[in-house]
Motif scaffolding. Structure first.
Motif, PDB file in Angstrom:
ATOM      1  N   HIS A 141       0.833  -1.199   0.000  1.00  0.00           N
ATOM      2  CA  HIS A 141       0.000   0.000   0.000  1.00  0.00           C
ATOM      3  C   HIS A 141       0.870   1.252   0.000  1.00  0.00           C
ATOM      4  O   HIS A 141       0.614   2.199  -0.754  1.00  0.00           O
ATOM      5  N   ASN A 142       1.897   1.260   0.835  1.00  0.00           N
ATOM      6  CA  ASN A 142       2.767   2.435   0.914  1.00  0.00           C
ATOM      7  C   ASN A 142       3.537   2.665  -0.387  1.00  0.00           C
ATOM      8  O   ASN A 142       3.925   3.791  -0.691  1.00  0.00           O
ATOM      9  N   GLY A 143       3.729   1.604  -1.136  1.00  0.00           N
ATOM     10  CA  GLY A 143       4.460   1.762  -2.383  1.00  0.00           C
ATOM     11  C   GLY A 143       3.623   2.296  -3.516  1.00  0.00           C
ATOM     12  O   GLY A 143       4.165   2.796  -4.512  1.00  0.00           O
ATOM     13  N   THR A 144       2.283   2.219  -3.381  1.00  0.00           N
ATOM     14  CA  THR A 144       1.414   2.664  -4.470  1.00  0.00           C
ATOM     15  C   THR A 144       0.515   3.837  -4.102  1.00  0.00           C
ATOM     16  O   THR A 144      -0.079   4.448  -4.985  1.00  0.00           O
ATOM     17  N   ALA A 145       0.380   4.140  -2.830  1.00  0.00           N
ATOM     18  CA  ALA A 145      -0.529   5.208  -2.392  1.00  0.00           C
ATOM     19  C   ALA A 145       0.266   6.383  -1.839  1.00  0.00           C
ATOM     20  O   ALA A 145       1.407   6.240  -1.387  1.00  0.00           O
ATOM     21  N   THR A 146      -0.370   7.543  -1.882  1.00  0.00           N
ATOM     22  CA  THR A 146       0.252   8.746  -1.324  1.00  0.00           C
ATOM     23  C   THR A 146       0.013   8.875   0.167  1.00  0.00           C
ATOM     24  O   THR A 146       0.596   9.739   0.811  1.00  0.00           O
ATOM     25  N   VAL A 147      -0.883   8.013   0.705  1.00  0.00           N
ATOM     26  CA  VAL A 147      -1.203   8.057   2.137  1.00  0.00           C
ATOM     27  C   VAL A 147      -0.442   6.931   2.823  1.00  0.00           C
ATOM     28  O   VAL A 147      -0.733   5.750   2.595  1.00  0.00           O
ATOM     29  N   ASN A 177     -10.476   1.535   0.782  1.00  0.00           N
ATOM     30  CA  ASN A 177     -11.412   2.644   0.969  1.00  0.00           C
ATOM     31  C   ASN A 177     -10.677   3.950   1.255  1.00  0.00           C
ATOM     32  O   ASN A 177     -11.090   5.018   0.783  1.00  0.00           O
ATOM     33  N   THR A 178      -9.617   3.877   2.032  1.00  0.00           N
ATOM     34  CA  THR A 178      -8.847   5.094   2.309  1.00  0.00           C
ATOM     35  C   THR A 178      -8.232   5.640   1.029  1.00  0.00           C
ATOM     36  O   THR A 178      -8.277   6.848   0.771  1.00  0.00           O
ATOM     37  N   ARG A 179      -7.682   4.762   0.221  1.00  0.00           N
ATOM     38  CA  ARG A 179      -7.054   5.204  -1.019  1.00  0.00           C
ATOM     39  C   ARG A 179      -8.078   5.826  -1.971  1.00  0.00           C
ATOM     40  O   ARG A 179      -7.805   6.805  -2.663  1.00  0.00           O
ATOM     41  N   ASP A 233      -7.313  13.186   0.942  1.00  0.00           N
ATOM     42  CA  ASP A 233      -6.665  14.221   1.744  1.00  0.00           C
ATOM     43  C   ASP A 233      -6.092  13.669   3.044  1.00  0.00           C
ATOM     44  O   ASP A 233      -5.546  14.426   3.853  1.00  0.00           O
ATOM     45  N   ALA A 234      -6.226  12.361   3.278  1.00  0.00           N
ATOM     46  CA  ALA A 234      -5.683  11.773   4.512  1.00  0.00           C
ATOM     47  C   ALA A 234      -4.159  11.842   4.510  1.00  0.00           C
ATOM     48  O   ALA A 234      -3.511  11.735   3.468  1.00  0.00           O
ATOM     49  N   ARG A 235      -3.607  12.025   5.703  1.00  0.00           N
ATOM     50  CA  ARG A 235      -2.151  12.097   5.836  1.00  0.00           C
ATOM     51  C   ARG A 235      -1.543  10.804   6.336  1.00  0.00           C
ATOM     52  O   ARG A 235      -0.357  10.549   6.142  1.00  0.00           O
ATOM     53  N   SER A 236      -2.332   9.964   6.986  1.00  0.00           N
ATOM     54  CA  SER A 236      -1.800   8.691   7.481  1.00  0.00           C
ATOM     55  C   SER A 236      -2.958   7.729   7.726  1.00  0.00           C
ATOM     56  O   SER A 236      -4.103   8.133   7.903  1.00  0.00           O
ATOM     57  N   VAL A 237      -2.607   6.449   7.732  1.00  0.00           N
ATOM     58  CA  VAL A 237      -3.555   5.385   8.035  1.00  0.00           C
ATOM     59  C   VAL A 237      -2.937   4.516   9.127  1.00  0.00           C
ATOM     60  O   VAL A 237      -1.753   4.139   9.029  1.00  0.00           O
ATOM     61  N   ASP A 279      -7.095   9.721   8.922  1.00  0.00           N
ATOM     62  CA  ASP A 279      -7.390  11.059   9.417  1.00  0.00           C
ATOM     63  C   ASP A 279      -7.898  11.974   8.310  1.00  0.00           C
ATOM     64  O   ASP A 279      -7.709  13.179   8.345  1.00  0.00           O
ATOM     65  N   GLY A 280      -8.552  11.378   7.314  1.00  0.00           N
ATOM     66  CA  GLY A 280      -9.085  12.178   6.213  1.00  0.00           C
ATOM     67  C   GLY A 280     -10.232  13.062   6.652  1.00  0.00           C
ATOM     68  O   GLY A 280     -10.950  12.770   7.614  1.00  0.00           O
ATOM     69  N   THR A 281     -10.421  14.164   5.947  1.00  0.00           N
ATOM     70  CA  THR A 281     -11.498  15.119   6.268  1.00  0.00           C
ATOM     71  C   THR A 281     -12.390  15.343   5.061  1.00  0.00           C
ATOM     72  O   THR A 281     -12.967  16.397   4.892  1.00  0.00           O
TER      73      THR A 281
END
Length: 396
Positions: A276-282, A313-315, A320-324, A342-344
């Motif tokens: 996930h960390n390798g493909t997502a910005t979050v 779902n987060t991706r 706009d989330a900064r971390s999961v 922590d998305g808004t």
């Protein structure tokens, strides 16, 4: 507030607004729909007209079950009664000019239009078209109670168009709901088939081990009886675990032609998060509390899928989330899994659009006797929580 509760509030507000509008129209009817020189027959018809307006409320106000037979029957009775009142008023007032107001029963008209919508949306498929047609005809004919002038005929046509529009909206929502139900049924069937494939691999693994241990016990029985006891205990544990897993998944659909795939469980969570960390910005962080070895295979695979669904779902829905934060905690009786971001972005449902991934996941978790929830976190963001029982006695 959950998505279901949010939807229920909207339904209740719509019902209150409909009642308020019907009440205002009823006051208008009482003020401008009076007859002069009314005979007892006219007075009776006016009372019946008012009663019909009130009678529409228990038909369109409740939330009926889909395919209701009582709903179109009630609509047919209302439509027929309204047509009878229209015919009676038209015949009795023909050529007498007894109607001094311009209201022919606006509250009743609105109620009949609402009935047309509800019956096309919820009524039994065989009866709903006939009930909607009779009710729409009754609404279109109502302006004739005030006369046969061109203006009143035009009002009748307008009410007929309004009835057609109400029926069209009801049919559209019915088709959309039916399509969604079919899609949900397909997702559940696929989830059950996937569960069955997991069960197949699990049983194959444990039964093979049981067979090997039984064969080994036969050869060492004469040389070391104590080792036979140990082997029998291992066989007993493996058999009990297999039977417990099978009991939890009773009713799972099995597709014998479905291809078997390797099982992914809690041991694969670290590679999942890294991928996930390798493909997502979050970025996602994994925290494990307690040992994860020796878990029932269906619990392990379900926990993996909970984390996978949460990261997906987060991706998709929280750019706009900064971390999961992914947390897995083992207690004596439960495996607790949480995926929180922590998305808004203001999500109001477990997943935007259809949310079929969460529906299938819920089916899987409930089959184990566990629970799963998704919604806004106390401090913001979005939280997906799942509790998976480690023992059959806990799930009951």
């Amino acid at each position: 507030m959950s998505a279901a509760a949010f939807s229920t509030w909207w339904v209740r507000l719509g019902q209150l607004a409909g009642l308020a509008a019907l009440g205002l129209l009823g006051l208008f009817d009482l003020r401008f729909g009076l007859f002069t020189g009314m005979s007892p027959t006219f007075a009776l018809l006016l009372v019946v007209r008012t009663g019909l307006a009130v009678a529409t409320v228990p038909v369109w106000l409740p939330v009926h079950r889909q395919g209701s037979r009582a709903l179109p029957v009630a609509a047919l009775l209302l439509g027929t009664a309204s047509l009878a009142v229209t015919f009676g008023i038209t015949v009795l007032s023909s050529g007498r000019g007894l109607l001094v107001g311009g209201s022919w029963g606006l509250a009743e008209s609105a109620g009949l239009l609402a009935v047309v919508f509800v019956v096309t949306r919820r009524g039994a498929a065989r009866l709903a078209p006939w009930a909607a047609a009779v009710t729409a005809l009754a609404a279109a004919a109502m302006p004739l109670r005030a006369g046969t002038d061109n203006v009143l005929v035009i009002f009748g046509l307008l009410q007929a168009l309004a009835a057609v529009g109400a029926a069209a909206v009801g049919i559209y929502l019915r088709v959309v709901a039916a399509g969604r139900e079919r899609a949900i049924a397909l997702v559940r069937a696929e989830q059950r088939a996937e569960f069955a494939r997991d069960l197949h691999d699990f049983i194959a693994h444990h039964v093979t081990g049981i067979v090997v241990q039984a064969q080994g016990a036969r050869f060492v029985a004469e040389q070391d009886p104590q080792r036979v006891i140990v082997a029998l205990e291992q066989i007993e544990r493996a058999g009990a675990e297999t039977m417990a897993s099978m009991r939890r998944m009773v009713g799972v659909l099995r597709n014998p032609d479905a291809p078997l795939a390797p099982l992914a469980g809690v041991a694969d969570l670290a590679p999942l998060v890294q991928g996930h960390n390798g493909t997502a910005t979050v970025p996602a962080r994994l925290h494990v509390d307690g040992p994860l070895d020796g878990l029932p295979v269906e619990v392990s695979t379900s926990a993996y899928r909970v984390v996978m669904e949460g990261l997906t779902n987060t991706r998709q829905h929280a750019p706009d989330a900064r971390s999961v934060h992914v947390a897995v905690r083992r207690t004596p009786d439960w495996l607790l899994v949480r995926v929180a971001d922590d998305g808004t972005s203001g999500r109001t449902a477990p997943a935007r659009g259809h949310g079929f991934g969460l529906i299938g996941l819920t089916e899987r978790v409930r089959a184990l006797g566990g629970t799963i929830t998704a919604g806004p976190g106390v401090a913001g963001g979005w939280v997906l929580d799942a509790a998976l029982p480690l023992h059959p006695a806990v799930a009951r």
